[in-house]
Design a protein around this motif. Structure first.
Motif, PDB file in Angstrom:
ATOM      1  N   MET A   1       0.840  -1.169   0.000  1.00 53.30           N
ATOM      2  CA  MET A   1       0.000   0.000   0.000  1.00 53.30           C
ATOM      3  C   MET A   1       0.893   1.243   0.000  1.00 53.30           C
ATOM      4  SD  MET A   1      -3.005   0.897   2.658  1.00 53.30           S
ATOM      5  CE  MET A   1      -4.498   0.659   1.789  1.00 53.30           C
ATOM      6  N   THR A   2       0.587   2.191  -0.862  1.00 52.20           N
ATOM      7  CA  THR A   2       1.388   3.411  -0.944  1.00 52.20           C
ATOM      8  C   THR A   2       0.559   4.608  -0.518  1.00 52.20           C
ATOM      9  OG1 THR A   2       0.752   3.784  -3.238  1.00 52.20           O
ATOM     10  CG2 THR A   2       2.744   2.493  -2.853  1.00 52.20           C
ATOM     11  N   LEU A   3       1.242   5.595  -0.011  1.00 50.81           N
ATOM     12  CA  LEU A   3       0.575   6.851   0.338  1.00 50.81           C
ATOM     13  C   LEU A   3       0.513   7.748  -0.890  1.00 50.81           C
ATOM     14  CD1 LEU A   3       2.221   7.569   3.786  1.00 50.81           C
ATOM     15  CD2 LEU A   3      -0.070   6.702   3.344  1.00 50.81           C
ATOM     16  N   ILE A   4      -0.603   8.408  -1.063  1.00 48.54           N
ATOM     17  CA  ILE A   4      -0.806   9.252  -2.234  1.00 48.54           C
ATOM     18  C   ILE A   4      -0.944  10.701  -1.772  1.00 48.54           C
ATOM     19  CG2 ILE A   4      -2.341   9.755  -4.155  1.00 48.54           C
ATOM     20  CD1 ILE A   4      -3.143   6.775  -4.041  1.00 48.54           C
ATOM     21  N   ASN A   5      -0.190  11.580  -2.401  1.00 51.73           N
ATOM     22  CA  ASN A   5      -0.268  13.000  -2.111  1.00 51.73           C
ATOM     23  C   ASN A   5      -1.338  13.611  -3.011  1.00 51.73           C
ATOM     24  OD1 ASN A   5       0.247  15.507  -1.149  1.00 51.73           O
ATOM     25  ND2 ASN A   5       2.199  15.757  -2.223  1.00 51.73           N
ATOM     26  N   ARG A   6      -2.416  14.108  -2.418  1.00 58.54           N
ATOM     27  CA  ARG A   6      -3.541  14.637  -3.178  1.00 58.54           C
ATOM     28  C   ARG A   6      -3.923  16.004  -2.642  1.00 58.54           C
ATOM     29  NH1 ARG A   6      -9.424  11.758  -3.988  1.00 58.54           N
ATOM     30  NH2 ARG A   6     -10.488  13.612  -4.707  1.00 58.54           N
ATOM     31  N   HIS A   7      -4.163  16.945  -3.550  1.00 57.41           N
ATOM     32  CA  HIS A   7      -4.598  18.286  -3.174  1.00 57.41           C
ATOM     33  C   HIS A   7      -5.853  18.635  -3.957  1.00 57.41           C
ATOM     34  CE1 HIS A   7      -0.888  19.065  -0.994  1.00 57.41           C
ATOM     35  NE2 HIS A   7      -0.248  18.512  -2.004  1.00 57.41           N
ATOM     36  N   ASP A   8      -6.924  18.951  -3.251  1.00 53.77           N
ATOM     37  CA  ASP A   8      -8.166  19.397  -3.882  1.00 53.77           C
ATOM     38  C   ASP A   8      -8.299  20.901  -3.708  1.00 53.77           C
ATOM     39  OD1 ASP A   8     -10.486  16.636  -3.286  1.00 53.77           O
ATOM     40  OD2 ASP A   8      -8.628  16.756  -4.378  1.00 53.77           O
ATOM     41  N   LYS A   9      -8.745  21.549  -4.771  1.00 54.21           N
ATOM     42  CA  LYS A   9      -9.006  22.992  -4.729  1.00 54.21           C
ATOM     43  C   LYS A   9     -10.513  23.190  -4.832  1.00 54.21           C
ATOM     44  CE  LYS A   9      -4.791  23.368  -7.224  1.00 54.21           C
ATOM     45  NZ  LYS A   9      -4.780  21.976  -7.630  1.00 54.21           N
ATOM     46  N   TYR A  10     -11.117  23.694  -3.774  1.00 62.01           N
ATOM     47  CA  TYR A  10     -12.569  23.865  -3.708  1.00 62.01           C
ATOM     48  C   TYR A  10     -12.888  25.330  -3.516  1.00 62.01           C
ATOM     49  CZ  TYR A  10     -17.338  23.602  -1.991  1.00 62.01           C
ATOM     50  OH  TYR A  10     -18.678  23.800  -1.821  1.00 62.01           O
ATOM     51  N   TRP A  11     -13.850  25.843  -4.279  1.00 58.74           N
ATOM     52  CA  TRP A  11     -14.319  27.218  -4.070  1.00 58.74           C
ATOM     53  C   TRP A  11     -15.786  27.307  -4.468  1.00 58.74           C
ATOM     54  CZ3 TRP A  11     -16.226  29.414  -8.454  1.00 58.74           C
ATOM     55  CH2 TRP A  11     -15.716  29.000  -9.670  1.00 58.74           C
ATOM     56  N   GLN A  12     -16.443  28.341  -3.945  1.00 56.02           N
ATOM     57  CA  GLN A  12     -17.830  28.594  -4.311  1.00 56.02           C
ATOM     58  C   GLN A  12     -18.129  30.078  -4.188  1.00 56.02           C
ATOM     59  OE1 GLN A  12     -20.133  26.174  -1.562  1.00 56.02           O
ATOM     60  NE2 GLN A  12     -21.086  27.977  -0.728  1.00 56.02           N
ATOM     61  N   VAL A  13     -19.022  30.552  -5.042  1.00 49.68           N
ATOM     62  CA  VAL A  13     -19.510  31.928  -5.005  1.00 49.68           C
ATOM     63  C   VAL A  13     -21.024  31.869  -5.138  1.00 49.68           C
ATOM     64  CG1 VAL A  13     -17.427  32.995  -5.938  1.00 49.68           C
ATOM     65  CG2 VAL A  13     -19.200  32.241  -7.493  1.00 49.68           C
ATOM     66  N   GLY A  14     -21.678  32.883  -4.629  1.00 45.81           N
ATOM     67  CA  GLY A  14     -23.128  32.892  -4.698  1.00 45.81           C
ATOM     68  C   GLY A  14     -23.689  34.287  -4.570  1.00 45.81           C
ATOM     69  N   ALA A  15     -24.936  34.408  -4.964  1.00 45.90           N
ATOM     70  CA  ALA A  15     -25.653  35.677  -4.850  1.00 45.90           C
ATOM     71  C   ALA A  15     -27.138  35.376  -4.668  1.00 45.90           C
ATOM     72  CB  ALA A  15     -25.451  36.520  -6.101  1.00 45.90           C
ATOM     73  N   ASN A  16     -27.810  36.257  -3.951  1.00 46.31           N
ATOM     74  CA  ASN A  16     -29.255  36.113  -3.834  1.00 46.31           C
ATOM     75  C   ASN A  16     -29.906  37.489  -3.769  1.00 46.31           C
ATOM     76  OD1 ASN A  16     -28.317  36.577  -1.191  1.00 46.31           O
ATOM     77  ND2 ASN A  16     -30.157  35.686  -0.324  1.00 46.31           N
ATOM     78  N   VAL A  17     -31.143  37.532  -4.243  1.00 43.70           N
ATOM     79  CA  VAL A  17     -31.932  38.768  -4.260  1.00 43.70           C
ATOM     80  C   VAL A  17     -33.293  38.445  -3.682  1.00 43.70           C
ATOM     81  CG1 VAL A  17     -32.973  40.529  -5.731  1.00 43.70           C
ATOM     82  CG2 VAL A  17     -30.739  39.597  -6.321  1.00 43.70           C
ATOM     83  N   ASP A  18     -33.754  39.273  -2.750  1.00 43.05           N
ATOM     84  CA  ASP A  18     -35.084  39.140  -2.169  1.00 43.05           C
ATOM     85  C   ASP A  18     -35.891  40.399  -2.447  1.00 43.05           C
ATOM     86  OD1 ASP A  18     -34.595  36.654  -1.072  1.00 43.05           O
ATOM     87  OD2 ASP A  18     -33.928  37.469   0.842  1.00 43.05           O
ATOM     88  N   TYR A  19     -37.167  40.223  -2.669  1.00 41.31           N
ATOM     89  CA  TYR A  19     -38.083  41.344  -2.866  1.00 41.31           C
ATOM     90  C   TYR A  19     -39.206  41.187  -1.847  1.00 41.31           C
ATOM     91  CZ  TYR A  19     -41.647  44.325  -4.880  1.00 41.31           C
ATOM     92  OH  TYR A  19     -42.607  45.286  -5.072  1.00 41.31           O
ATOM     93  N   HIS A  20     -39.402  42.210  -1.017  1.00 41.83           N
ATOM     94  CA  HIS A  20     -40.452  42.179   0.008  1.00 41.83           C
ATOM     95  C   HIS A  20     -41.754  42.695  -0.601  1.00 41.83           C
ATOM     96  CE1 HIS A  20     -38.164  41.069   3.637  1.00 41.83           C
ATOM     97  NE2 HIS A  20     -37.151  41.490   2.889  1.00 41.83           N
ATOM     98  N   ILE A  21     -42.728  41.804  -0.697  1.00 38.32           N
ATOM     99  CA  ILE A  21     -44.042  42.153  -1.237  1.00 38.32           C
ATOM    100  C   ILE A  21     -44.795  42.998  -0.217  1.00 38.32           C
ATOM    101  CG2 ILE A  21     -46.211  41.208  -2.075  1.00 38.32           C
ATOM    102  CD1 ILE A  21     -44.571  38.673  -2.828  1.00 38.32           C
ATOM    103  N   ARG A  22     -44.790  42.548   1.001  1.00 38.72           N
ATOM    104  CA  ARG A  22     -45.340  43.277   2.139  1.00 38.72           C
ATOM    105  C   ARG A  22     -44.285  43.233   3.231  1.00 38.72           C
ATOM    106  NH1 ARG A  22     -50.247  44.643   0.572  1.00 38.72           N
ATOM    107  NH2 ARG A  22     -51.651  43.141  -0.348  1.00 38.72           N
ATOM    108  N   GLU A  23     -44.596  43.775   4.405  1.00 40.44           N
ATOM    109  CA  GLU A  23     -43.627  43.751   5.505  1.00 40.44           C
ATOM    110  C   GLU A  23     -43.294  42.329   5.942  1.00 40.44           C
ATOM    111  OE1 GLU A  23     -45.020  46.059   8.750  1.00 40.44           O
ATOM    112  OE2 GLU A  23     -45.119  47.911   7.609  1.00 40.44           O
ATOM    113  N   TRP A  24     -44.194  41.393   5.751  1.00 34.10           N
ATOM    114  CA  TRP A  24     -44.022  40.056   6.290  1.00 34.10           C
ATOM    115  C   TRP A  24     -43.888  38.958   5.233  1.00 34.10           C
ATOM    116  CZ3 TRP A  24     -48.304  37.254   4.832  1.00 34.10           C
ATOM    117  CH2 TRP A  24     -49.424  38.007   4.464  1.00 34.10           C
TER     118      TRP A  24
END
Length: 66
Positions: A1-24
């Motif tokens: 059994m051999t050891l394996i050198n592994r590097h993962d590059k993970y990233w994420q971006v996001g955006a959201n928009v809300d519109y209030h119809i009424r106060e609630w």
């Protein structure tokens, strides 16, 4: 059994928009883009190999604030 050198590059971006119809009440939409990249090399035919992907998520929201 051999050891394996592994590097993962993970990233994420996001955006959201809300519109209030009424106060609630509100409606909204959200978008997320994720990426996972790996420098892992496949060792045999049974080995799944690299895990590289982009993932896009889109959400529609309807909510009540109280």
């Amino acid at each position: 059994m051999t050891l394996i050198n592994r590097h993962d590059k993970y990233w994420q971006v996001g955006a959201n928009v809300d519109y209030h119809i009424r106060e609630w009440t509100y409606v909204g939409v959200a978008y997320t883009l994720m990426s996972n990249g790996s420098d892992y090399e496949q060792m045999s035919a049974l080995d799944p190999g690299r895990v590289n992907y982009f993932k896009q998520l889109v959400f529609a929201r309807l909510g009540i604030a109280y």
